[in-house]
Design a protein around this motif. Sequence first.
Motif, PDB file in Angstrom:
ATOM      1  N   UNK A   1      44.746  63.761  74.676  1.00 29.84           N
ATOM      2  CA  UNK A   1      44.481  63.614  73.242  1.00 29.84           C
ATOM      3  C   UNK A   1      44.502  64.953  72.502  1.00 29.84           C
ATOM      4  N   UNK A   2      44.570  66.046  73.236  1.00 34.86           N
ATOM      5  CA  UNK A   2      44.579  67.373  72.627  1.00 34.86           C
ATOM      6  C   UNK A   2      46.007  67.880  72.449  1.00 34.86           C
ATOM      7  N   UNK A   3      46.813  67.787  73.506  1.00 34.39           N
ATOM      8  CA  UNK A   3      48.226  68.187  73.468  1.00 34.39           C
ATOM      9  C   UNK A   3      49.046  66.960  73.871  1.00 34.39           C
ATOM     10  N   UNK A   4      49.469  66.155  72.903  1.00 34.80           N
ATOM     11  CA  UNK A   4      50.197  64.916  73.221  1.00 34.80           C
ATOM     12  C   UNK A   4      51.448  65.184  74.052  1.00 34.80           C
ATOM     13  N   UNK A   5      51.635  64.391  75.089  1.00 34.46           N
ATOM     14  CA  UNK A   5      52.711  64.618  76.054  1.00 34.46           C
ATOM     15  C   UNK A   5      54.094  64.527  75.437  1.00 34.46           C
ATOM     16  N   UNK A   6      54.273  63.646  74.459  1.00 37.30           N
ATOM     17  CA  UNK A   6      55.605  63.432  73.887  1.00 37.30           C
ATOM     18  C   UNK A   6      56.137  64.675  73.189  1.00 37.30           C
ATOM     19  N   UNK A   7      55.239  65.500  72.676  1.00 44.21           N
ATOM     20  CA  UNK A   7      55.681  66.686  71.949  1.00 44.21           C
ATOM     21  C   UNK A   7      55.454  67.969  72.739  1.00 44.21           C
ATOM     22  N   UNK A   8      55.195  67.837  74.019  1.00 41.44           N
ATOM     23  CA  UNK A   8      54.970  69.034  74.836  1.00 41.44           C
ATOM     24  C   UNK A   8      55.753  68.927  76.138  1.00 41.44           C
ATOM     25  N   UNK A   9      55.155  68.355  77.157  1.00 43.29           N
ATOM     26  CA  UNK A   9      55.789  68.320  78.479  1.00 43.29           C
ATOM     27  C   UNK A   9      57.158  67.645  78.463  1.00 43.29           C
ATOM     28  N   UNK A  10      57.271  66.569  77.721  1.00 40.90           N
ATOM     29  CA  UNK A  10      58.540  65.835  77.711  1.00 40.90           C
ATOM     30  C   UNK A  10      59.653  66.600  77.003  1.00 40.90           C
ATOM     31  N   UNK A  11      59.279  67.543  76.163  1.00 41.06           N
ATOM     32  CA  UNK A  11      60.273  68.420  75.539  1.00 41.06           C
ATOM     33  C   UNK A  11      60.493  69.669  76.380  1.00 41.06           C
ATOM     34  N   UNK A  12      59.409  70.203  76.935  1.00 39.47           N
ATOM     35  CA  UNK A  12      59.515  71.441  77.723  1.00 39.47           C
ATOM     36  C   UNK A  12      60.413  71.270  78.932  1.00 39.47           C
ATOM     37  N   UNK A  13      60.325  70.125  79.581  1.00 38.49           N
ATOM     38  CA  UNK A  13      61.096  69.922  80.806  1.00 38.49           C
ATOM     39  C   UNK A  13      62.600  69.965  80.533  1.00 38.49           C
ATOM     40  N   UNK A  14      62.991  69.628  79.324  1.00 38.45           N
ATOM     41  CA  UNK A  14      64.411  69.647  78.960  1.00 38.45           C
ATOM     42  C   UNK A  14      64.934  71.066  78.730  1.00 38.45           C
ATOM     43  N   UNK A  15      64.025  71.998  78.516  1.00 37.33           N
ATOM     44  CA  UNK A  15      64.406  73.373  78.220  1.00 37.33           C
ATOM     45  C   UNK A  15      64.430  74.262  79.460  1.00 37.33           C
ATOM     46  N   UNK A  16      63.784  73.829  80.517  1.00 42.76           N
ATOM     47  CA  UNK A  16      63.677  74.629  81.728  1.00 42.76           C
ATOM     48  C   UNK A  16      64.911  74.502  82.619  1.00 42.76           C
TER      49      UNK A  16
END
Length: 276
Positions: A228-243
């Motif tokens: 609820x602090x760092x929503x997954x849709x706008x963090x991990x799910x985007x970050x993984x595409x950049x790595x």
Amino acid sequence: MDNFTTKDGTRIFYKDWGPKDLQPVVFHHGWPLSADDWDTQMLFFREKGFRVIAHDRRGHGRSTQTDSGNDMDTYVQDLLELTAHLDLHKAVHIGHSTGGGEVARYVAKAQPGRVAKAVLVGAVSPIMLKTDKNPGGLPLSVFDGFRAALAANRAQFYVDVPSGPFYGFNRPGAKVTQGTIDNWWRQGMMGGAKAHYDCIKAFSETDFTEDLKAINVPVLVMHGDDDQIVPIADSAQLAIKLLKNGELKVYKGYPHGMLTTHADVLNPDILAFIRK
């Protein structure tokens, strides 16, 4: 436990446990906490045969309560100096929340050979704030609300956050642990109000997109789908595409503070990644 003084005169508190010839695992805490937030992980990985290190970011915990330099570039500069002072090589860097952003930028800038792998847990990368390039982010009003609550009554704000969304204690059927709430409050109140206020901008508005793209070492991205602090849709799910070399592990129903609430699951998963 020790202290290191940066080139600008800031005292950085850190813990360094274990023989110096073991592979180092370096932990980076979230806002507004301290190295103490990693106690469970440090004990676990020390027993598994690693040298474990955690520092209090400037303005946090036992480090200098700085008036300036409470921004991501300065945090990372402090870290570059600290890891050089400790002469760390082939280290694994693990960051939670704001610390995950710090890890991303540090690993992107670190000298070759300094870093072996990285782990981002509930990390703020690539960017939390809603912008034209990041339409799924959180609006500025959310972070303005954080600043207003901190300025009005920091002590109460630091009760409300861990009592509710941080550990998912506001969810039906949640097993609330008072000691966990009290420990979050204790760590938060050790730090400086000005530094914590400034750090809200650092963790919400810093764009780590290019940092993630620049990382060459293997990266494990871990995130709870009920964060609820760092929503997954706008963090991990985007970050993984950049790595270039990333692995994503999603934990069903886990909260932002899952390293505390579910250490029994996450610690072995991190260990397996390191040993892979």
